[in-house]
Design a protein around this motif. Sequence first.
Motif, PDB file in Angstrom:
ATOM      1  N   LEU A  27      46.205  40.261  -4.921  1.00 29.48           N
ATOM      2  CA  LEU A  27      46.571  39.900  -3.554  1.00 29.48           C
ATOM      3  C   LEU A  27      45.834  40.815  -2.590  1.00 29.48           C
ATOM      4  O   LEU A  27      45.586  41.986  -2.900  1.00 29.48           O
ATOM      5  N   LEU A  28      45.491  40.266  -1.423  1.00 29.16           N
ATOM      6  CA  LEU A  28      44.881  41.091  -0.374  1.00 29.16           C
ATOM      7  C   LEU A  28      45.867  41.162   0.783  1.00 29.16           C
ATOM      8  O   LEU A  28      46.459  40.150   1.161  1.00 29.16           O
ATOM      9  N   PHE A  29      46.029  42.344   1.341  1.00 32.87           N
ATOM     10  CA  PHE A  29      46.874  42.470   2.524  1.00 32.87           C
ATOM     11  C   PHE A  29      45.989  42.721   3.740  1.00 32.87           C
ATOM     12  O   PHE A  29      45.244  43.703   3.779  1.00 32.87           O
ATOM     13  N   SER A  30      46.059  41.806   4.701  1.00 36.00           N
ATOM     14  CA  SER A  30      45.263  41.973   5.910  1.00 36.00           C
ATOM     15  C   SER A  30      45.970  42.905   6.880  1.00 36.00           C
ATOM     16  O   SER A  30      47.077  42.607   7.334  1.00 36.00           O
ATOM     17  N   ILE A  53      54.245  44.540  -2.695  1.00 39.75           N
ATOM     18  CA  ILE A  53      54.201  45.919  -3.210  1.00 39.75           C
ATOM     19  C   ILE A  53      55.031  46.025  -4.489  1.00 39.75           C
ATOM     20  O   ILE A  53      54.620  46.640  -5.471  1.00 39.75           O
ATOM     21  N   GLU A  54      56.174  45.375  -4.471  1.00 40.17           N
ATOM     22  CA  GLU A  54      57.027  45.383  -5.656  1.00 40.17           C
ATOM     23  C   GLU A  54      56.347  44.676  -6.830  1.00 40.17           C
ATOM     24  O   GLU A  54      56.407  45.123  -7.972  1.00 40.17           O
ATOM     25  N   TRP A  55      55.680  43.562  -6.506  1.00 42.98           N
ATOM     26  CA  TRP A  55      54.982  42.742  -7.506  1.00 42.98           C
ATOM     27  C   TRP A  55      53.842  43.513  -8.179  1.00 42.98           C
ATOM     28  O   TRP A  55      53.609  43.393  -9.378  1.00 42.98           O
ATOM     29  N   ALA A  56      53.160  44.349  -7.400  1.00 46.53           N
ATOM     30  CA  ALA A  56      51.911  44.976  -7.873  1.00 46.53           C
ATOM     31  C   ALA A  56      52.166  46.081  -8.895  1.00 46.53           C
ATOM     32  O   ALA A  56      53.149  46.812  -8.812  1.00 46.53           O
ATOM     33  N   ASP A  57      51.223  46.189  -9.869  1.00 47.77           N
ATOM     34  CA  ASP A  57      51.210  47.360 -10.751  1.00 47.77           C
ATOM     35  C   ASP A  57      50.453  48.499 -10.081  1.00 47.77           C
ATOM     36  O   ASP A  57      50.759  49.664 -10.267  1.00 47.77           O
ATOM     37  N   VAL A  58      49.403  48.114  -9.339  1.00 41.50           N
ATOM     38  CA  VAL A  58      48.527  49.104  -8.706  1.00 41.50           C
ATOM     39  C   VAL A  58      48.234  48.658  -7.282  1.00 41.50           C
ATOM     40  O   VAL A  58      48.042  47.470  -7.027  1.00 41.50           O
ATOM     41  N   VAL A  59      48.215  49.623  -6.359  1.00 41.16           N
ATOM     42  CA  VAL A  59      47.773  49.329  -4.996  1.00 41.16           C
ATOM     43  C   VAL A  59      46.487  50.101  -4.742  1.00 41.16           C
ATOM     44  O   VAL A  59      46.401  51.302  -5.019  1.00 41.16           O
TER      45      VAL A  59
END
Length: 362
Positions: A27-30, A53-59
């Motif tokens: 996912l990309l966050f604009s 953020i919860e979904w992601a393993d890594v940011v």
Amino acid sequence: MKILFIGDGQLGQMLGASATRHGHECLLFSTRTNTVKPLSAQLDLPHKLTQAIEWADVVSWEHEAIPADIMTAARAKFLMDPERIQRLTDRRDEKSLFDECGVPTSPWQAFTTAAELEQILVQAEQPLVIKAARGGYDGKGQWRYTMATDPHELAQQAGQVPGIVEQLIPFKREVSLVGARNQDGSICCYPLVTNVHDRGILSYSLGAMDVVTDALQQQAEASFRKLTEALQYVGVLAIEFFVVVDGSDVQLLVNEIAPRVHNSGHWTMTGANCSQFDLHIRALTNMPLPLLRLEPTLMLNVIGAAQIPDALWRHPDVECFWYNKEPRPGRKVGHVNVRTPNRDTAMTWVEQWAEQLQVLAD
Ligand code: ATP
Ligand code: MG
Ligand code: MG
């Protein structure tokens, strides 16, 4: 793995494409529109930032200006301390880091007010560059001071925001080192690339075709190691250097670092078995860093032009990348990578195409 990238510009898009190709979800966050965007038509992915953020393993990020709320909410998902990275958005902290690491850089001083800046300028004995502490890119937020400049007038202009003053370096050329540091501390760097700027914007890079001596490459990689270790960095990072020649002595001075993938690494999309985007994904996902196989490649930026001419799209030695952005003078809207046997041929391409592909602001 599930990866959330902060930023949805061309770097975010290219990172996303690489992550997807490696079988990761992305996912990309604009940060401009405050929206979460899936890279492809995956409808079941979260739309809200908190869920993403919860979904992601890594940011990870395409630019280091990480909004404070994300820094707090995603703290456990970054592979390093995001505050250390964010400090680098201020040139005063960035220059201090170079000094702390013992990495040579142009001598500098910080100022916070126009009066302080004027004081520095009045005492100057050689040409200087003034840079706003925050927010500058593509040469924006920079002023030159020569002995012919009126210090008061320039200080009024350039001293409206805090900044730094540094010596103007009479460099022989500019180079950059793009490389990655893995979670176990191992590093993998491309060879130094020569970069040529026009009015502060990167015009073209010469990848894997330079006469870079082993000594210079080692100097650059030593700086890379020191800086990435100090930052406990994971992923791709770029260092811009000035090459300074004094008799037979050749030295690298760090200009600035970009804690992310970098425009001067775009040639690797054509000229390397592992592009800088792939390299970043490998580092994020704790894969061993590759043994690089490289081919000489010219990267010519497309700046402000309405399109890339058909002749380039059709040419078998050229790969074109169009970012789908509204063209404006001085805005990077794409790049072309050209497989060239050597520097002379590369320069012929530059002479033939740069003017058409680059519309710069005055
Ligand atoms: P970028 O788009 O690379 O992030 P930027 O706006 O952050 O650029 P710099 O890289 O600091 O700015 O400067 C842009 C260009 O200006 C450099 O690549 C170099 O050509 C020139 N420049 C900057 N600082 C100096 C200096 N101290 N001496 C000589 N030239 C300089
Ligand atoms: Mg910069
Ligand atoms: Mg720069």
